[in-house]
Design a protein around this motif. Sequence first.
Motif, mmCIF file in Angstrom:
data_model
loop_
_atom_site.group_PDB
_atom_site.id
_atom_site.type_symbol
_atom_site.label_atom_id
_atom_site.label_comp_id
_atom_site.label_asym_id
_atom_site.label_seq_id
_atom_site.Cartn_x
_atom_site.Cartn_y
_atom_site.Cartn_z
ATOM 1 N N VAL A 33 25.496 17.326 55.787
ATOM 2 C CA VAL A 33 26.871 17.806 55.566
ATOM 3 C C VAL A 33 27.014 18.316 54.133
ATOM 4 C CG1 VAL A 33 29.278 17.061 55.362
ATOM 5 C CG2 VAL A 33 27.944 16.412 57.362
ATOM 6 N N THR A 34 26.432 17.590 53.181
ATOM 7 C CA THR A 34 26.500 18.026 51.781
ATOM 8 C C THR A 34 25.789 19.368 51.609
ATOM 9 O OG1 THR A 34 26.287 15.693 51.284
ATOM 10 C CG2 THR A 34 26.251 17.179 49.439
ATOM 11 N N ALA A 35 24.635 19.497 52.261
ATOM 12 C CA ALA A 35 23.901 20.762 52.173
ATOM 13 C C ALA A 35 24.704 21.893 52.805
ATOM 14 C CB ALA A 35 22.545 20.628 52.865
ATOM 15 N N PHE A 36 25.401 21.576 53.887
ATOM 16 C CA PHE A 36 26.237 22.591 54.535
ATOM 17 C C PHE A 36 27.329 23.060 53.576
ATOM 18 C CE2 PHE A 36 30.080 23.534 57.058
ATOM 19 C CZ PHE A 36 29.613 24.646 57.727
ATOM 20 N N LEU A 37 27.990 22.112 52.925
ATOM 21 C CA LEU A 37 29.015 22.493 51.945
ATOM 22 C C LEU A 37 28.388 23.320 50.826
ATOM 23 C CD1 LEU A 37 31.153 19.236 51.616
ATOM 24 C CD2 LEU A 37 31.915 21.454 52.460
ATOM 25 N N GLY A 38 27.215 22.890 50.375
ATOM 26 C CA GLY A 38 26.532 23.623 49.310
ATOM 27 C C GLY A 38 26.141 25.022 49.730
ATOM 28 N N ALA A 39 25.949 25.212 51.047
ATOM 29 C CA ALA A 39 25.559 26.537 51.522
ATOM 30 C C ALA A 39 26.756 27.461 51.670
ATOM 31 C CB ALA A 39 24.836 26.406 52.866
ATOM 32 N N VAL A 40 27.864 26.934 52.189
ATOM 33 C CA VAL A 40 28.958 27.841 52.554
ATOM 34 C C VAL A 40 30.139 27.831 51.586
ATOM 35 C CG1 VAL A 40 28.402 27.697 54.997
ATOM 36 C CG2 VAL A 40 30.135 26.180 54.043
ATOM 37 N N ALA A 41 30.264 26.802 50.763
ATOM 38 C CA ALA A 41 31.446 26.741 49.898
ATOM 39 C C ALA A 41 31.032 26.695 48.436
ATOM 40 C CB ALA A 41 32.301 25.525 50.248
ATOM 41 N N SER A 42 31.490 27.677 47.704
ATOM 42 C CA SER A 42 31.166 27.762 46.288
ATOM 43 C C SER A 42 31.873 26.646 45.540
ATOM 44 C CB SER A 42 31.633 29.135 45.799
ATOM 45 O OG SER A 42 31.697 29.169 44.412
ATOM 46 N N ILE A 43 31.154 26.011 44.635
ATOM 47 C CA ILE A 43 31.786 24.963 43.835
ATOM 48 C C ILE A 43 31.406 25.162 42.373
ATOM 49 C CG2 ILE A 43 29.923 23.298 44.259
ATOM 50 C CD1 ILE A 43 32.174 21.119 44.224
ATOM 51 N N ASN A 44 32.395 25.008 41.504
ATOM 52 C CA ASN A 44 32.203 25.205 40.070
ATOM 53 C C ASN A 44 31.401 26.467 39.766
ATOM 54 O OD1 ASN A 44 32.578 24.567 37.419
ATOM 55 N ND2 ASN A 44 30.834 23.192 37.295
ATOM 56 N N PRO A 45 31.953 27.641 40.106
ATOM 57 C CA PRO A 45 31.240 28.896 39.822
ATOM 58 C C PRO A 45 31.239 29.179 38.324
ATOM 59 C CG PRO A 45 33.416 29.371 40.709
ATOM 60 C CD PRO A 45 33.277 27.876 40.679
ATOM 61 N N ILE A 46 30.310 28.569 37.604
ATOM 62 C CA ILE A 46 30.341 28.600 36.144
ATOM 63 C C ILE A 46 30.226 30.016 35.584
ATOM 64 C CG2 ILE A 46 29.529 26.266 35.674
ATOM 65 C CD1 ILE A 46 26.771 27.952 35.250
ATOM 66 N N TRP A 47 29.567 30.934 36.346
ATOM 67 C CA TRP A 47 29.426 32.289 35.836
ATOM 68 C C TRP A 47 30.780 32.984 35.708
ATOM 69 C CZ3 TRP A 47 27.980 30.371 40.530
ATOM 70 C CH2 TRP A 47 28.622 30.884 41.645
ATOM 71 N N VAL A 48 31.740 32.523 36.490
ATOM 72 C CA VAL A 48 33.083 33.100 36.423
ATOM 73 C C VAL A 48 33.780 32.692 35.130
ATOM 74 C CG1 VAL A 48 35.383 32.893 37.414
ATOM 75 C CG2 VAL A 48 33.443 33.295 38.902
ATOM 76 N N PHE A 49 33.554 31.456 34.699
ATOM 77 C CA PHE A 49 34.312 30.942 33.558
ATOM 78 C C PHE A 49 33.803 31.443 32.213
ATOM 79 C CE2 PHE A 49 34.422 27.336 36.728
ATOM 80 C CZ PHE A 49 35.634 27.708 37.265
ATOM 81 N N GLY A 50 32.531 31.814 32.141
ATOM 82 C CA GLY A 50 31.978 32.256 30.869
ATOM 83 C C GLY A 50 31.581 31.079 29.995
ATOM 84 N N PRO A 51 30.894 31.379 28.883
ATOM 85 C CA PRO A 51 30.444 30.303 27.996
ATOM 86 C C PRO A 51 31.623 29.698 27.237
ATOM 87 C CG PRO A 51 29.940 32.415 27.016
ATOM 88 C CD PRO A 51 30.512 32.710 28.368
ATOM 89 N N TYR A 52 31.437 28.463 26.755
ATOM 90 C CA TYR A 52 32.542 27.829 26.041
ATOM 91 C C TYR A 52 32.646 28.337 24.615
ATOM 92 C CZ TYR A 52 35.653 24.603 23.806
ATOM 93 O OH TYR A 52 36.718 24.093 23.105
ATOM 94 N N THR A 53 33.843 28.642 24.215
ATOM 95 C CA THR A 53 34.168 28.820 22.813
ATOM 96 C C THR A 53 35.592 28.315 22.635
ATOM 97 O OG1 THR A 53 35.005 30.529 21.357
ATOM 98 C CG2 THR A 53 34.121 31.270 23.429
ATOM 99 N N PRO A 54 35.889 27.689 21.507
ATOM 100 C CA PRO A 54 37.192 27.026 21.364
ATOM 101 C C PRO A 54 38.388 27.973 21.377
ATOM 102 C CG PRO A 54 35.644 26.259 19.699
ATOM 103 C CD PRO A 54 35.018 27.428 20.367
ATOM 104 N N THR A 55 38.169 29.286 21.229
ATOM 105 C CA THR A 55 39.336 30.176 21.214
ATOM 106 C C THR A 55 39.721 30.636 22.609
ATOM 107 O OG1 THR A 55 37.997 32.137 20.976
ATOM 108 C CG2 THR A 55 38.862 31.161 18.967
ATOM 109 N N GLN A 56 38.894 30.321 23.592
ATOM 110 C CA GLN A 56 39.196 30.833 24.919
ATOM 111 C C GLN A 56 39.647 29.721 25.829
ATOM 112 O OE1 GLN A 56 35.585 32.766 26.116
ATOM 113 N NE2 GLN A 56 35.815 34.398 24.628
ATOM 114 N N ILE A 57 40.391 30.133 26.853
ATOM 115 C CA ILE A 57 40.876 29.159 27.825
ATOM 116 C C ILE A 57 41.216 29.924 29.089
ATOM 117 C CG2 ILE A 57 43.280 29.332 27.088
ATOM 118 C CD1 ILE A 57 42.108 25.954 27.712
ATOM 119 N N SER A 58 41.082 29.265 30.215
ATOM 120 C CA SER A 58 41.441 29.916 31.466
ATOM 121 C C SER A 58 42.700 29.278 32.026
ATOM 122 C CB SER A 58 40.305 29.771 32.477
ATOM 123 O OG SER A 58 40.748 30.186 33.752
ATOM 124 N N ALA A 59 43.574 30.124 32.587
ATOM 125 C CA ALA A 59 44.721 29.570 33.309
ATOM 126 C C ALA A 59 44.178 28.727 34.443
ATOM 127 C CB ALA A 59 45.591 30.684 33.848
#
Lengths: 331, 265, 532
Positions: C270-296
């Motif tokens: 079941v965990t593998a199924f979730l890992g296959a079909v549902a994106s979780i923590n898409p880090i590439w969307v958020f970008g690297p951390y820097t203290p001046t940035q923040i996401s809504a």
Amino acid sequence: MSNKELEPLQDPGLPAHAHRKADHDEAAANRAERQVAILFLLSALGTVLFIYSYIFIENNIYIYIPILGNQHAQQLFLGLGFAIALFFIGAGAVHWAKTLMSDTEVIAERHEMRSSDEDRAALIATVKEEVGAVGLGRRSLIKRSLALSLGLVGISPLLLLRDLGPLPGDVLNQTTWAEGVHLVTDPGNRRLRPEDLEVGAVAHVLPEIEDPEHRSLNSIAKDALLLIRIRPEEFRLDAERLSWTYQGIIAFSKICSHMGCAVALYEQTTKHLLCPCHQSTFDVPTGAKVIFGPSARPLPQLAIKVDDAGYLVAAAPFNQAVGPSFWERKK
Amino acid sequence: MRKLSRLRRRKITAPVLLFLALIVVGNAYAFIGATVTTSGATASNARSTMVDEGRQIFLRGCSSCHGLNAEGGGIAPALIGVGAASVDFQVGTGRMPLADMSQQAMRKTPVYNEEETAALAEYVATLAPGPAIPGAAQLTYERDGNTAEGGELFRTNCAMCHNAAGQGGALTQGKYAPTVMGVEAKYIYEAMITGPQAMPVFGEKAITPAEKLSMIKWIKAVESEKGLGGASLGKVGPVTEGLVAWVLGIGLLIGIAVWLTTKSR
Amino acid sequence: MKPARERIAGSVANFVDERTGAAKFLKKSLNKVFPDHWSFMLGEIALYSFIILLLSGTFLTFWYVPSQEELIYEGSYVPLKGVKMSAAYSSTLDISFDVRGGMLMRQIHHWAALLFLAAMVAHMMRVFFTGAFRKPREMNWILGVALITLGIVEGFLGYSLPDDLLSGTGIRIAQAILQAIPLIGTYAAFFAFGGEFPGLDFIPRIYTVHVLLLPGIMLGLITVHLMLVWYQKHTQYPGPGRTEKNVVGYPLLPVYMAKAGGFLFIVFGVTAFLGAVASINPIWVFGPYTPTQISAGSQPDWYMGWLDGLVRMAPPIETYFFGKTISWNILIPGLIVPGIMFTGLALWPFIEAWATGDKREHNLLDRPRNTPTRTAVGAMAITFTIVALINGGNDIIATHFSLTINQIMWATRISIFVLPPLAYVITKRICLALQRADRDLVLHGRETGRLVMLPHGEFVEIHEELSPQEAFTRTSHEQLAPIPVAAIDANGVRPKGVLKDRIRARISKGILQEQIAKPTAKEKLELGGGHH
């Protein structure tokens, strides 16, 4: 009498064991066996899909799946293959256990956790004897000196942790900002003139440094600034704070006074600044006074002016520590 | 309700009819004029005609809130100096005229067609200088933009309101930053230089035109991004993920546990 | 002659037993009996998620680089190409895009983490509401509370490791909480971060904690937790043939082993199924951390979300005495309230035993309705947490349901005080109503909906009597009497500690007095047949 009155319902005992079809019907048992085998074979197919995806599906292939949309084929089928392979081994094993393994309920007796009184007494006697033999009870000098040395040994690991970091000193009160430091855009590192910002505009700025390519995150975490321009007559500030603005341009630390997130959601209609982390809302015309949310302090304001060439510069360092509060923070 | 919608319908139809009439007359004039004057004069003539049309539309559709001379009123800001870009953004995306005073102007089907919008913009631009509509020649983000740099700019300047994935986010008192996904490059650019509604202005010096193009290129890259790890769950972060873990994950596993522990017959 | 297979197995068994004497223990163990119920599988889900986490986590460590040194990204994700970022973030992108199956494993790891925490909480609720924590299992309850606490910390550290914008924001907030501790806060923060925020040391340090220290401790605790379950034998639900002195279920081998082993694969699947079909923590969307940035919409994972919600709704109070600042707006929601909650949780078995005066061993579980006060307290705690959790996602809820964050904030600020007591009262009433329903069912049988006309014209509904098994299940619980108040003796002398005893008697009265008397055998006999 009353005991009889309150007597609870009798325990009818464990219900008689109900036999499954497969227990007495050979055909049903064979059918169950086949079902289990099919489940295991499905798992094998999953592994085949997994191997196929790993080796043969290229990295740049996408496939359209209803609901999911266009999906990276390799990741999807690797995952599905893996999921099928694992899930059906489990499903097969459970089905096997449920249909073909013995399902007769067994009753096991419990033992009380408590040891018997003899055992307890024996233990106490043994301990007493051993302790007496060691003589801890009488030799208080040994006892005390041992306690002292154990206590001291306990402190030493804490001492070893001392070099984890430097002492705070005064660094939390310091930023790069000082009189005459230019305000430059973030990113871009371009100097700004007041006329570059029209009324209603914002700019995200950092202090100008010699090597902007190697600006450290530590300094950004204290230096980040938000410039906002409103009509000068809209400010509700005392004379001193007003003198820190320039032609309606006001500069606030972008680091939230609550927990340090970047406060930059500026609404030019209401002139409110909102922190997206915990929704502290600051009112710009009154010097970022907190009007909503958990923050207890306004954002620190930086005094700005223009230099001889007409560029915006800091007029003075921050008059207080930026960012979240800490024990030693001056009011 | 019906009364209201009828009113709105009337509000819309009148300027449309008027405009159609104007186009006919205007084109006729332009055509006649072209035959007798030089081409430069034609252009200026055409423009002044357009301004005139714009003014008429303004008087019909906008002046009740924004004032007869666009000087603003109690419920609407002055439009003097907002520039053609602002009008093009607000009217072109259907935000203006407002459907409902109580809520934030939302993107909807535009009330005015392209020519009408252009005329309105032309008229408002004559009131005082302001940002002009970026032309196709300016919006060369495909060629001149730098995706990675645009991402950096977007995260610093936009992500706090519009979300790191451009999905939009909440502001105070029910206001919100809309999604930037699926928004035309022109309107993104216009929004930055004019600061519509609660959004602040990002002037051409604070963020250069080249940087703006990079941001647009990044937005477009994210927009066309395909699923890399499965369903996106709205790209709004851990809230939906937690919901899926509980409802789908734990829900499914409990279902299986029930199957596992029932006696088979 | 025995077949070769059997001979080898025999000699291996012989070898092991001659050196360990394990045969006796194993013989006993393999016949160990486990009761079957779906709610007993919740803890197993947590255990298996933990195993999945160990496996997938090990895979991730092969590529992950725990370093905050900055580099320029040159991997295959185009929108970030050329961006300055930490080695930690860059290597996480590489795992996602340049290692085949890396994305899958990352997602499995994260889903398993969410499921681990969720399953632990669900398991804890089951144990709480059925009274499985009572003597002799109080120690195991405390181990469980420790595991959940460590699990939350472990999860948060894992969420922080990729060093993307979201995780960096989380670290920033954690640092602010650390820094807000009176007296030692600033020093603690400087030691933890090797200086100012964010520094270059934090990620390497929490990496060691995340992959070695905490999993090691948790593995140890889980082992003890399971050994205790093994040694004390599993609790069981009340029912015919089940007593405090026995366990009714299936032997470990083969049935339970096959089911439990199978369930491990199912949870992994079941965990593998979730890992296959549902994106979780898409880090590439958020970008690297820097203290001046923040996401809504910056939120923590759900198990931290309620804490974030509490922090959001906290009043803006900061005090300044003798030149020192105390941030109550951080301390109360960030440390004090959670501290009280977890301490209360850990001590609950003792609190309950003290208040009811029940110090006996219990191996039969309670049906939640039969302990209305405990069930109501549980409902109260859950309500509190959910209200806080809702505020933790108030910005997402605001945009998706056309509300304002201010409305939700105020609604939850009020609800956090109003709804939990309300939940307490309502739950208690529901429990008592269910007790009454049980009583009616046992005495009058089940309504069948069939109407019968009696000879004199009266219509009556046929009631079908419960089977003796069902009736017993509904009546086998004990109904404790409240602790009597120690009386003042004839001379008017108050016995020692009378105030404490009185308080206790009062509480015990509050807990135990209100219940519906369960039907006795006599009542049942008198009412006889099922036609009432």
